[in-house]
Design an enzyme around this catalytic site. Structure first.
Site, PDB file in Angstrom:
ATOM      1  N   ASP A   1      -6.343  -3.477  -6.452  1.00 54.19           N
ATOM      2  CA  ASP A   1      -5.952  -2.187  -5.870  1.00 54.19           C
ATOM      3  C   ASP A   1      -4.472  -1.869  -6.137  1.00 54.19           C
ATOM      4  OD1 ASP A   1      -7.813  -3.883  -4.557  1.00 54.19           O
ATOM      5  OD2 ASP A   1      -7.964  -2.540  -2.844  1.00 54.19           O
TER       6      ASP A   1
ATOM      7  N   ASP B   1       0.772  -1.250   0.000  1.00 56.26           N
ATOM      8  CA  ASP B   1       0.000   0.000   0.000  1.00 56.26           C
ATOM      9  C   ASP B   1       0.803   1.301   0.000  1.00 56.26           C
ATOM     10  OD1 ASP B   1      -2.698  -0.815  -0.204  1.00 56.26           O
ATOM     11  OD2 ASP B   1      -2.607  -1.588   1.838  1.00 56.26           O
TER      12      ASP B   1
HETATM   13  N1  GLY Z   1      -7.272  -0.707  -0.986  1.00 53.82           N
HETATM   14  C1  GLY Z   1      -8.236  -1.136  -0.068  1.00 53.82           C
HETATM   15  C2  GLY Z   1      -9.613  -0.749  -0.455  1.00 53.82           C
HETATM   16  O1  GLY Z   1      -9.869  -0.268  -1.532  1.00 53.82           O
HETATM   17  O2  GLY Z   1     -10.492  -0.962   0.372  1.00 53.82           O
END
Ligand code: GLY
Length: 405
Positions: free
Chosen positions: A177, A112
């Protein structure tokens, strides 16, 4: 093409925008509202190590530490306020809230960091020209690339975990993501001159294209790989309704990701892919008239079986996800600029207008800008609430709308 929806969209645009003055008024009204909300957030969230994310079930402010995937968005919101207003006070606040994330550049605990550092240090470098932030972006890219595997040809998102069935083990899970990390890698190559980062970004996008996407241009949330052979071992959901459904925010991350890949590579296959995803989203038969999607496009469809503890009578099962609309709107503004296709522009504007008109947070809703997003329905968390990242992409979409002719 869903003509009725587009015609309604054109009418709405004509009504709201009408002329340049109305566009300016729309943007200014939203900036004034955002300024008020964010100034209040700064007042109530004084500890810079606690970063506003959403609200708790009792309505109080939920703050997180720097290792949370959302830790960069509040700084990002302050950077967007600086860009939208030119007011130095936002820049000063943005610097304080950015630099608290300093150690994340060395962290490789999950994927992330693109959100955490790209939307804080990355924007400070781009919007304010702070040169000292450039090596932070590069170091973060270096840390992220520790998760790249030459056999799977993609970046591992999460560490080992189990699927919803409680049995299937994921040793190399990659989620859609992850496409959002690629901007940081491309930027790191531009800053450093080291092509390794952009090559990894492009390879990750190609692998994701092959393994996450279905023939209709929807995508699955999680693909698990065998790290020794590169084979796909599982395709499933974590935050969506079902393994074969289309989780709304996931579709938005994918669209945004392929548009940005085209921005950096000029590779037409990314543009074509992004256009196909955009059409899937805009013309989805379950897309509501206001273009703010349900949290999953298939939540009411037959043929989709949830593996999590699903209550069909949950009072919020039909919740919309404003965050998905904000991300999609922002991506569509860029797609419209690239293609000069008014179809994308009209859809982006309609999403932005809908969010502004009907999805704003109440003034005392812990001072977020938007309400009505969904974090993760299957985890029974953050359903129909404000989210810092919905605000971030709303401000970005507003800025892209402001910049377009
Ligand atoms: N990247 C985590 C979400 O979109 O919840």
């Amino acid at each position: 093409m869903n003509l009725k929806r587009i015609v309604t969209g054109v009418a709405l645009v004509a009504l709201i925008v009408g002329c340049g003055n109305n566009k300016e008024a729309f943007i200014n009204d939203n900036i004034v509202f955002a300024e008020k909300q964010i100034a209040n957030t700064l007042r109530v969230s004084k500890d810079i190590n606690r970063i506003p994310r959403t609200i708790e079930s009792d309505g109080s402010l939920k703050e997180v530490n720097i290792y949370n995937w959302t830790s960069g968005f509040f700084a990002g919101n302050l950077w967007y306020m600086y860009k939208l207003t030119g007011d130095e006070k936002w820049k000063n606040e943005a610097i304080t809230r950015t630099e608290v994330l300093d150690t994340i550049q060395y962290w490789s605990g999950n994927h992330d960091v693109g959100f955490m550092i790209g939307d804080s240090y990355g924007l400070g470098y781009r919007f304010a020209g702070i040169k000292e932030y450039a090596p932070v972006v590069v170091q973060t890219a270096k840390s992220l690339c520790e998760r790249y595997n030459d056999t799977t040809k993609c970046i591992e998102s999460w560490n080992y975990r189990k699927a919803w069935d409680g049995k299937t083990e994921w040793f190399f899970p990659v989620i859609i993501d992850n496409m959002m990390n690629l901007e940081l890698l491309y930027e790191a190559s531009i800053i450093s001159g080291d092509e390794r980062y952009s090559k990894i970004a492009t390879q990750h996008a190609l692998t994701t294209m092959k393994n996450h996407y279905r023939p209709d241009y929807s995508c699955v949330h999680v693909v698990d790989y065998d790290e020794n052979t590169g084979a796909v071992k599982d395709k499933a959901t974590c935050q969506g309704f079902a393994d074969n459904s289309a989780w709304s925010r996931g579709q938005a991350w994918g669209l945004y990701g392929y548009v940005l890949c085209y921005r950096y590579t000029n590779d037409k296959q990314f543009l074509d892919f992004a256009e196909n995803i955009a059409k899937y989203i805009i013309e989805h038969p379950n897309m509501p008239e206001d273009l703010v999607p349900y949290w999953d496009y298939n939540v009411f469809d037959k043929g989709f079986k949830a593996e999590w503890d699903y209550d069909p009578n949950h009072k919020l099962i039909g919740a919309r996800d404003a965050s998905a609309a904000a991300i999609t709107s922002s991506a569509l503004f860029e797609l419209a600029r690239i293609t000069a296709n008014s179809y994308y522009q009209v859809s982006a504007e309609k999403m932005l207008f809908s969010l502004s008109e009907n999805y704003k947070a109440r003034e005392n809703n812990q001072y977020f800008i938007l309400d009505h997003s969904v974090g993760s329905f299957p985890h029974n968390g953050e359903i129909d609430v404000p989210l810092a990242y919905a605000d971030y992409y709303f401000l970005e979409a507003l800025d892209r709308y402001k910049e377009c002719k």
